[in-house]
Design an enzyme around this catalytic site. Sequence first.
Site, PDB file in Angstrom:
ATOM      1  N   CYS A   1       0.809  -1.133  -0.194  1.00 41.37           N
ATOM      2  CA  CYS A   1      -0.154  -0.067  -0.095  1.00 41.37           C
ATOM      3  C   CYS A   1       0.777   1.420  -0.053  1.00 41.37           C
ATOM      4  CB  CYS A   1      -0.726  -0.090   1.374  1.00 41.37           C
ATOM      5  SG  CYS A   1      -2.021  -1.189   0.927  1.00 41.37           S
TER       6      CYS A   1
ATOM      7  N   CYS B   1       0.733 -26.884   1.283  1.00 43.83           N
ATOM      8  CA  CYS B   1      -0.237 -27.828   2.204  1.00 43.83           C
ATOM      9  C   CYS B   1      -0.401 -29.138   1.796  1.00 43.83           C
ATOM     10  CB  CYS B   1      -1.407 -26.947   1.934  1.00 43.83           C
ATOM     11  SG  CYS B   1      -1.742 -27.598   0.047  1.00 43.83           S
TER      12      CYS B   1
HETATM   13 ZN   LIG Z   1      -1.425 -25.298  -0.114  1.00 44.65          ZN
END
Ligand SMILES: [Zn+2]
Length: 348
Positions: free
Chosen positions: A280, A340
């Site tokens: 920002c 993940c």
């Molecule tokens: Zn992932």
Amino acid sequence: MLGLWLLAGLVALALFLRLPGRVLLAMLGCLWLGIVLFLALLPEAAPARAIGGTAAQWLLAGGVAALILSYRALLGHLRARAPDPQPAAATDDGSMSGAELDRYARHIVLREVGGAGQMRLRGARVLIVGAGGLGAPLCLYLAAAGVGRMTLADDDTVSLSNLQRQVIFRSDQRGEVKSRAAAAAMAALNPHVEVTALERRITGADAGLIAGHDLVLDGTDSFASREAVNRACVAAGVPLLAGAIAQWEGQVTLYDPAHGGPCLACLFPEAPAPGLAPACAEAGVVGALPGVIGSLMALEAIKHLTGAGQGLRGRMLIFDGLYGETRTIHITRRADCPVCSTPLAALR
Ligand SMILES: [Zn+2]
């Protein structure tokens, strides 16, 4: 008793015109003073007799009225200065106190939240990462909603350029540590919630800290920080509600690979090229945008914690402030996600 009729007429006129109490008091005072002076200087004149009473009687009546008004003003002043009532000690059976029932009444009447949902909010533990533009509405709304225990992590201090959008801080708090200043504002808003301020960033090695929470809310504005928070959340198995803003556009989603949703790295496996996703400070941001996206995050957090409605797992809500449009896109988990795909990947 023309004098009393005059006073009554003045009160009726003030009520009819809806004049403020102070104006009415000033008008009554002027009339009273006029009557007293008239009776004192011209006691035998015909109009003075019509007014009724003597100057001494009017003085006495004025004195009594002044005493009553002063007493009321003093009581009001003392009440305004009295400290806020402390949260009532938890009831023996763990149910909500009368003050809590009153405070959360608008939640409790909502069919999707109710008393049970409010109790879930009270028992919830959330970690808020970043007390900046997104953190400001998040902290305020989650404290107001009665989320029982909140940890707030930020290593920054309040600066003048923050105040255009970080509405949890005041101008005289420049230089103060954000996490502590925001925690104080949250405690002032709702004494029933517990806030722990951490004067540091959350890193990829913070899975232990995160595991002690039901939900993590990320409002930081750099990819490195968001990536680290995602990695720690995946390792801890805790869902991550993430918001992001730039210029006029923002997005919100719930990363929850433990329940089939994607994680941040499923969508953005690599850091964007330099200059492609400026923070920002470089790209600018319209002041109310973090208010919209931060409030959406607070709303999604309340839904997630109470089980109301349908959350944003597997979906990303995108808000375009410049054209006043919202759209929702579906997002899916990647089988080969570097973070993940296997439980251990997140720890690397
Ligand atoms: Zn992932």
